[in-house]
Each structure stands twice: as structure tokens, then as C-alpha cells.
Design an enzyme around this catalytic site. Structure first.
Site, PDB file in Angstrom:
ATOM      1  N   SER A   1       0.856  -1.186   0.000  1.00  0.00           N
ATOM      2  CA  SER A   1       0.000   0.000   0.000  1.00  0.00           C
ATOM      3  C   SER A   1       0.899   1.245   0.000  1.00  0.00           C
ATOM      4  O   SER A   1       1.687   1.417  -0.920  1.00  0.00           O
ATOM      5  CB  SER A   1      -0.966  -0.035   1.182  1.00  0.00           C
TER       6      SER A   1
ATOM      7  N   ASP B   1      -8.816  -5.006  -6.488  1.00  0.00           N
ATOM      8  CA  ASP B   1      -8.565  -3.990  -5.465  1.00  0.00           C
ATOM      9  C   ASP B   1      -9.406  -2.743  -5.759  1.00  0.00           C
ATOM     10  O   ASP B   1      -9.243  -2.105  -6.805  1.00  0.00           O
ATOM     11  CB  ASP B   1      -7.077  -3.637  -5.456  1.00  0.00           C
TER      12      ASP B   1
ATOM     13  N   HIS C   1      -7.468  -5.421  -1.649  1.00  0.00           N
ATOM     14  CA  HIS C   1      -6.273  -4.745  -1.130  1.00  0.00           C
ATOM     15  C   HIS C   1      -5.513  -5.601  -0.117  1.00  0.00           C
ATOM     16  O   HIS C   1      -4.326  -5.379   0.117  1.00  0.00           O
ATOM     17  CB  HIS C   1      -6.684  -3.416  -0.495  1.00  0.00           C
TER      18      HIS C   1
END
Length: 724
Positions: A591, A666, A698
Site C-alpha cells: 500500500s 482492489d 487490497h
């Protein structure tokens, strides 16, 4: 004949398969812990020993310690697929991602029953464990019991519904216009994703009225998102408020419990704002509404008359010259009409008392209050969590209302979180340290442990017990950033052999509103890496949370700058150590951490032996308004800052081995981010490796395959390369 000693058992070594299997190596972890209204029962949801991702509802008698499963999700749940709306809500709430069964519940005010959502339906569970389905609630979102227990409310088909709990009354839709782009009773995307606000309606204390959010997402830009799965692809026309584009238009209405008498709250003439928080005054006469400006530099506390909708500004918080407002849940409406309020106005997050326009600072110093846990209305004592005793630890404290003296109520050497009953007489405290997975206990108002809720001792049959003998200790230390700022790091090493040098698994997150280096329990994955011969290391760069605004504000309009500098300071420190092979420092992040990997390889080629970038944001103009504009400003006015922060322009500077990873469904960091940088690298004929995960969102990294993939990559490019 001399006795033969029993052989000493050899410590077992961790495997990736065991780390991701059931039961969880951290031991049983009760979540959503709450005390019944009379304090006699403590309830929680716990994962099953045979299925670590499925949760059931448990109850413990606080007088005897006897515990029992109250509701078995296997017996009550239908196993039906969740609606797309509920799936998306769970994705927004990271604590619920990938979990099934009972994940939340609510006590009825009389303490005789609990509202339990399971598989998209609502059940009312008695204290005997009998759970009856509440008819007409299939597909319910955001369920709640009204303050006096007369109704259950929920959102369905984008409208707010109310149903009497007693008798045979049918559910009634209080709003009927919800359809298409118009929603009632829900929190809009950025409120769920970035503002820590999960609901869009609020009952008045006497349950005669409900404040209801209405939002229209018609102005929000439509992105075509492909959720690529193993057996097919679903195409979503998703409204996503990317930085610099319009947000949903939000309104607040007050409606009577029977659906009549609508009153619109006057939230100002500028519709481009954020509805941050909504609360009722104890007497139900008015609402307290926190209105945040689009640029997140101003926060107004409004008093909104429930009968007329008229609003008056009670006070305003303003950010510094190069700063922003951090939203918080650390505030409390007091019986006298005043507020206990957390503010960062002196540079650190501290508690203040506001009454009739007058401010009194209650805590102060170069440390931060992280949460307001409870207030004892009788004595005036205020209970909060913070890092007054050092940034690596979080403790529960009590504040004397007269002298402002602060007393620490939890034991040194731990990272603690806490919750309290409504009277702040009993506390549920969960703590951990690097050698002890989370424990939970019940404490009194002086911090004395009354009983264990989950002692979780790593002995006997505990899942981690076979691996305890091989567990390696965590070392903490500091280095200085380029400007002299002190940065905290943590390190775990294998047993060091004289003269031997070791490769480093240098993990990072680096993003704002987060602290990674703490004196708390880590995922056993870290211990696995150490057993494989890696040194594990991470450092909290400037921009991280809980060290004051100056530390955090360093990334103002400059993401990917000081964070990269500070990670470089960590790498240089590692290279100075005699037991570190400075040519074998591998860097990994997911991320924001994935973004950091790219920026670190671009800005400092040759420093890191290889990098793993998972689900990276490569262009901040692709990310959402509330998060991105808070730190970076508006891209239509601050284009240069966005260009400098992007990982795309300098992609061709990457010379070190790179592995890109991303979930192909995602909906937080779109796959476009990874394909964009992949295209840049391919166009420049720069070699890299990539692993994509069909159907994964994610959290794709929470499985065995991503880790076998990245460790194989790092073995080939770092660990098994002959020493230079």
C-alpha cells in the site's frame, strides 16, 4: 545405574503454511468486547479454533469468570452471500476484511437481549443464547437498537428503515427517495474509508427523532474498474472521488421516528464540505455537528437546533500554515453542556475543557493523547490513552479534574488499548509486548486487574507454545534524520555468529496517520523471516503518527520526500553495523509501503539490493479526495507537488531488482496504479517481475502464496547471491 535425563525438546521452526493456518498463532483473540448495561456480563466475538476467520458471540460472567458461547454463527447463520453494499462496507472497515460469522453486535438498553447481524440478516439473541430472526431485515446495513430499546433501525436499498422490537409491527421506510445516486442513512465513501465514520444516522436520546445523512453522488466521477477473478471479470462503473474531483453532496436532516416532520440542518451555503461527526446533546434539543472544510484546514463545531435546523458556530479549530486538521473521536459531551475535546492547537494532541466559549487545557507536554476512554461524571475523573511515558508504549491514564495530576494505570513495558463502561468504573484493557501476544483483562478505576478475560499465556496447548523457544527478542533504538529529528527503529536478528554478516528484510509503511514501531506483539511472519536467516528491521519516518504535528507535517505537499530520506538514514545505519551485509538489504512494503519501495529505488539506486512493492499508489491523483488532499492539496492548484510525489516520472531510474504485486479486484488502490508503472518500465526495457492475484482485493498479501513468491524473489536476487 544413573538415571537418564529426558531429552530436551528441540524448538519447532515456523512455516508459512502454519502461520496462515488455524488456530491463529497469537492465540484466541476476543474482539468487540463490551460490558452489559448492568456490568454482569462481558461479551465478545471470538474466532473458532478450527476456523480462524469465522467468529462467534461469547459471554463471560464478570462475577464468576464462567464463560460460554452465546451465539454459534454456524448454527444461526444461513451462509448466504452478502450484498455488494455490505461487502464494500467490510472492505472499508479493515478489522472485518476476510472474516465471516458474527463480527459485530449491540446490547439492548435493558440488557436482556443483543442485536446480532449474521449473513446479511438481523437476529435478536436472548441471554440464554436463543436467537430469533427479525423478519423483514434481509440485506440490512448499519443496524442499531434505539436508545430506549423500542426500535431496530437499518439501511436497505439506500433508505432508512425502522421496525418496532416489541409486537408485530412491520418495518417502515422513513425515507423513500433513496435510489440511483441518492442514499439515506449511509456514510459516503470517503467517510467510511478515510474519516472513521461508518454510519449515516443517529438516534436522539429519547428516540423520538433521528438525524439522517442524505448524500447524492451524482457529481462523483465514474471510473470503470475491472475486478478480474479466476473464472471471469466483473466490470464496475464505480463512483470514486479522486483527488481534485467533486465529492458527493451531503445534507443532514432530522426526522421523527414515524417518518414525519422533516427538518433540514443549515450547514452553510458552501456545499463542498465534509460532514465529519454528528452527536446529540443529552437533552435531545440539538445536534453537535462537526463541519470540516474541503481543504481540511478548518473544523467548525456547530450547534444545530433539532426543531428548526438553525445552526450556530460554537468554536472553530484552524490548522497551522503548512498543516491540516486530524479528525478524532476523542471528545465527550458533558452533563453541564461543556465538552472534553482533543486538540492539536499547541503542536501535540491534548485534552481541553470547553464551556461557554472558555478553554481550559487539561494535559500538556511533548507527547500525545491518543484516545478519550471515559469520564466519571460523579468524580469528574477523565481516563485517556497516550504515550506520556515514551513513544513506544501506549498506556491508560487517569486525570484528576481539580489538580490536573495524571496517573498511569497500566504496567510499563506494554502497548495498551482500553474501553470503559458508561460510568468509567470498569475497564477492558488489551495489552501486548514483543514477547507476549495480546492479553485482555478487566480492571477497576485504579487500574487494578480484577480478572483475566483472556490471559493467553504461551504455555501448554497455546498455538505458539511449540515455537516459543525459538522466539527471538526485539531490540529498539534511534537514529537521526537529516534535520536532526530522532527516529525510532526496531530490529530482530537471528542468533549472531562471530564474523558472519546477515541479509536484511527492511520493511516499511511510511504513510501518515500510522505508527509501526511499538512495544507490541508482531505477526509471527517476522519471526519466520528471522528463522530463515534474515535480520528484520523497520523505522518510523517523519510523517508518522503520535509524535506531534511538526513531525507529521514534514510531508505537507511533499509525499515521497522526507519519508524516503529517513528510510535512507535507516539503511545507512544498517550498513554501519558489523553483522549486516550492506550489499544485501532488501526493502518491502504494501500500500503506502509499496509506494515507498518505488520511491526508495528511484531516489537511491544501488542502496537496496532489491525491492518488493505491493499494491502501490503510483500517482496520487488516482487516490481519493479526503486522504490525498489532506496532505497534498488540490491537484488542480498544486500540480507541481503531485508531479514530484508521483512514482511514474522517475520510474526509469529503477535499476535494482523489483517485484510488483497487486490484487486484481482492489477497489482501494486500483490496479491501474501498478499497470501504469509496469507500462513505463516495459517501454524503457527495464526488467522486473510481477505477480497479480485474481479476485483478491487490497488485502491480497494475507495468504501463503504472496510470501512464497516474494521470498523466492529475494532468495534469488539478494540472499543467495555470493558475497561481494
Amino acid at each position: 545405574m544413573p538415571a537418564v535425563a529426558d531429552p530436551v525438546p528441540q524448538p519447532q521452526r515456523l512455516t508459512l503454511e502454519r502461520i496462515f493456518a488455524s488456530p491463529d498463532l497469537a492465540g484466541p483473540q476476543p474482539q468487540s468486547l463490551r460490558l452489559s448495561p448492568d456490568g454482569t456480563l462481558l461479551t465478545s466475538v471470538r474466532n473458532r479454533a478450527d476456523e480462524r476467520t469465522r467468529y462467534d458471540l461469547w459471554a463471560t460472567d464478570t462475577r464468576t469468570g464462567a464463560e460460554r458461547m452465546l451465539v454459534d454463527s454456524r448454527k444461526v447463520g444461513s451462509g448466504a452471500a452478502l450484498s455488494e453494499a455490505e461487502k464494500m462496507q467490510r472492505e472499508r472497515d479493515r478489522t472485518k476484511t476476510g472474516k465471516t460469522g458474527i463480527l459485530d453486535y449491540e446490547w439492548a438498553p435493558d440488557g436482556r437481549s443483543l442485536l446480532v447481524p449474521i449473513d446479511g440478516e438481523l437476529f435478536l439473541a436472548g441471554l440464554d443464547g436463543d436467537a430469533r430472526r427479525i423478519a423483514g431485515t434481509k440485506g440490512a446495513l448499519n443496524p442499531a437498537i434505539s436508545p430506549r430499546g423500542g426500535f431496530v433501525s437499518f439501511v436497505r436499498d439506500q433508505n432508512l428503515w425502522v421496525q418496532p422490537l416489541a409486537g408485530e409491527g412491520a418495518a417502515q421506510a422513513l425515507t423513500k427517495e433513496g435510489r440511483g445516486t441518492i442514499h439515506f442513512g449511509e456514510a459516503e465513501f470517503v467517510a467510511q474509508e478515510e474519516m472513521d465514520r461508518r454510519t449515516g444516522y443517529w438516534w436522539s436520546p429519547d428516540e423520538s427523532r433521528i438525524a439522517v445523512e442524505r448524500f447524492d453522488e451524482a457529481p462523483v466521477k465514474i471510473f470503470t474498474r475491472a475486478a478480474i477473478g479466476a473464472s471471469g471479470t466483473n466490470i464496475y462503473q464505480q463512483r470514486y472521488p479522486a483527488a481534485g474531483t467533486p465529492n458527493a453532496v451531503v445534507e443532514l436532516w432530522v426526522i421523527r421516528a414515524d417518518g414525519s416532520g422533516r427538518v433540514k440542518a443549515d450547514l452553510g451555503t458552501d456545499s463542498d464540505f465534509y460532514l465529519a461527526r454528528v452527536d446529540w446533546l443529552p437533552d435531545g434539543s440539538a445536534l453537535l455537528v462537526q463541519r470540516e472544510s474541503r481543504d481540511q484546514r478548518t473544523l467548525d463545531m456547530l450547534r444545530v437546533d433539532a426543531a428548526t435546523g438553525k445552526a450556530t458556530v460554537m468554536f472553530t479549530e484552524k490548522a497551522g500554515a503548512k498543516s491540516w486538521i486530524n479528525l478524532s473521536n476523542a471528545y465527550r459531551v458533558m452533563p453541564d453542556g461543556g465538552l472534553i475535546w482533543r486538540s492539536e492547537r499547541d503542536g501535540f494532541g491534548h485534552l481541553y475543557r470547553w464551556k461557554a466559549g472558555k478553554w481550559t487545557q487539561l494535559t500538556r507536554g511533548d507527547w500525545v493523547v491518543t484516545g478519550l476512554i471515559g469520564v466519571d461524571d460523579a468524580s469528574g475523573r477523565i481516563f485517556f490513552t497516550g504515550n506520556r511515558d515514551g513513544v513506544l508504549e501506549q498506556h491508560l491514564y487517569a486525570l484528576d479534574p481539580k489538580t490536573h495530576a495524571i496517573t498511569r494505570l497500566t504496567e510499563a513495558g506494554w502497548w495498551n488499548s482500553a474501553s470503559a463502561d458508561t460510568r468509567a468504573s470498569r475497564f477492558i484493557i488489551t495489552r501486548s509486548n514483543p514477547d507476549q501476544p495480546p492479553q485482555t483483562y478487566l480492571a477497576d478505576a485504579e487500574g487494578k486487574r480484577l480478572s483475566w478475560i483472556n490471559e493467553n499465556a504461551v504455555t501448554g496447548a497455546h498455538p505458539y507454545a511449540p515455537y516459543r523457544a525459538a522466539h527471538r527478542p526485539t531490540e529498539f533504538g534511534t537514529v537521526k534524520a537529516a534535520d536532526g529529528t530522532v527516529l525510532q527503529w526496531e530490529m530482530i536478528t537471528p542468533p549472531l555468529e562471530p564474523g558472519k554478516k546477515y541479509p536484511v528484510f527492511f520493511q516499511h509503511y511510511g504513510g501518515p496517520h500510522s505508527q509501526q514501531v511499538i512495544r507490541g506483539w508482531s505477526n509471527p511472519l517476522v519471526q519466520y523471516l528471522v528463522q530463515q536467516g534474515w535480520i528484520f528491521f523497520q523505522i518510523d519516518n517523519r510523517g508518522s503518527a503520535n509524535r506531534g504535528k511538526a513531525f507529521e507535517d514534514a510531508i505537507w505537499h511533499a509525499m515521497g520526500s522526507v519519508e524516503v530520506e529517513d528510510q535512507l538514514a535507516g539503511a545507512r545505519y544498517l550498513k554501519s553495523l558489523p553483522f549486516v551485509d550492506g550489499t544485501k538489504i532488501a526493502t518491502y512494503g504494501w500500500s503506502y509501503g509499496g509506494y515507498m519501495t518505488l520511491k526508495m529505488l528511484e531516489k537511491n539506486p544501488g542502496v537496496y539490493a532489491a525491492g518488493v512493492s505491493g499494491a502501490p499508489v503510483t500517482d496520487w491523483s488516482l487516490y481519493d479526495t479526503h486522504y490525498t488532499e489532506r496532505y497534498m492539496g488540490d491537484p488542480t492548484r498544486d500540480a507541481a507537488a503531485y508531479t514530484a510525489s508521483s512514482a511514474l516520472p522517475d520510474a526509469t531510474r529503477i535499476r535494482d531488482p523489483l517485484l510488483l504485486m497487486h490484487g486484481m479486484a482492489d477497489d482501494n488502490v486500483f490496479l491501474d496504479n501498478t499497470t501504469s508503472i509496469a507500462a513505463r518500465l516495459q517501454a524503457a526495457d527495464i526488467k522486473f517481475e510481477m505477480m497479480l492475484y485474481p479476485g483478491k482485493t487490497h488485502g491480497a498479501v494475507r495468504d501463503v502464496h504472496p510470501w512464497t513468491t516474494m521470498l523466492d524473489f529475494l532468495d534469488r536476487h539478494v540472499k543467495n547471491i555470493p558475497a561481494k
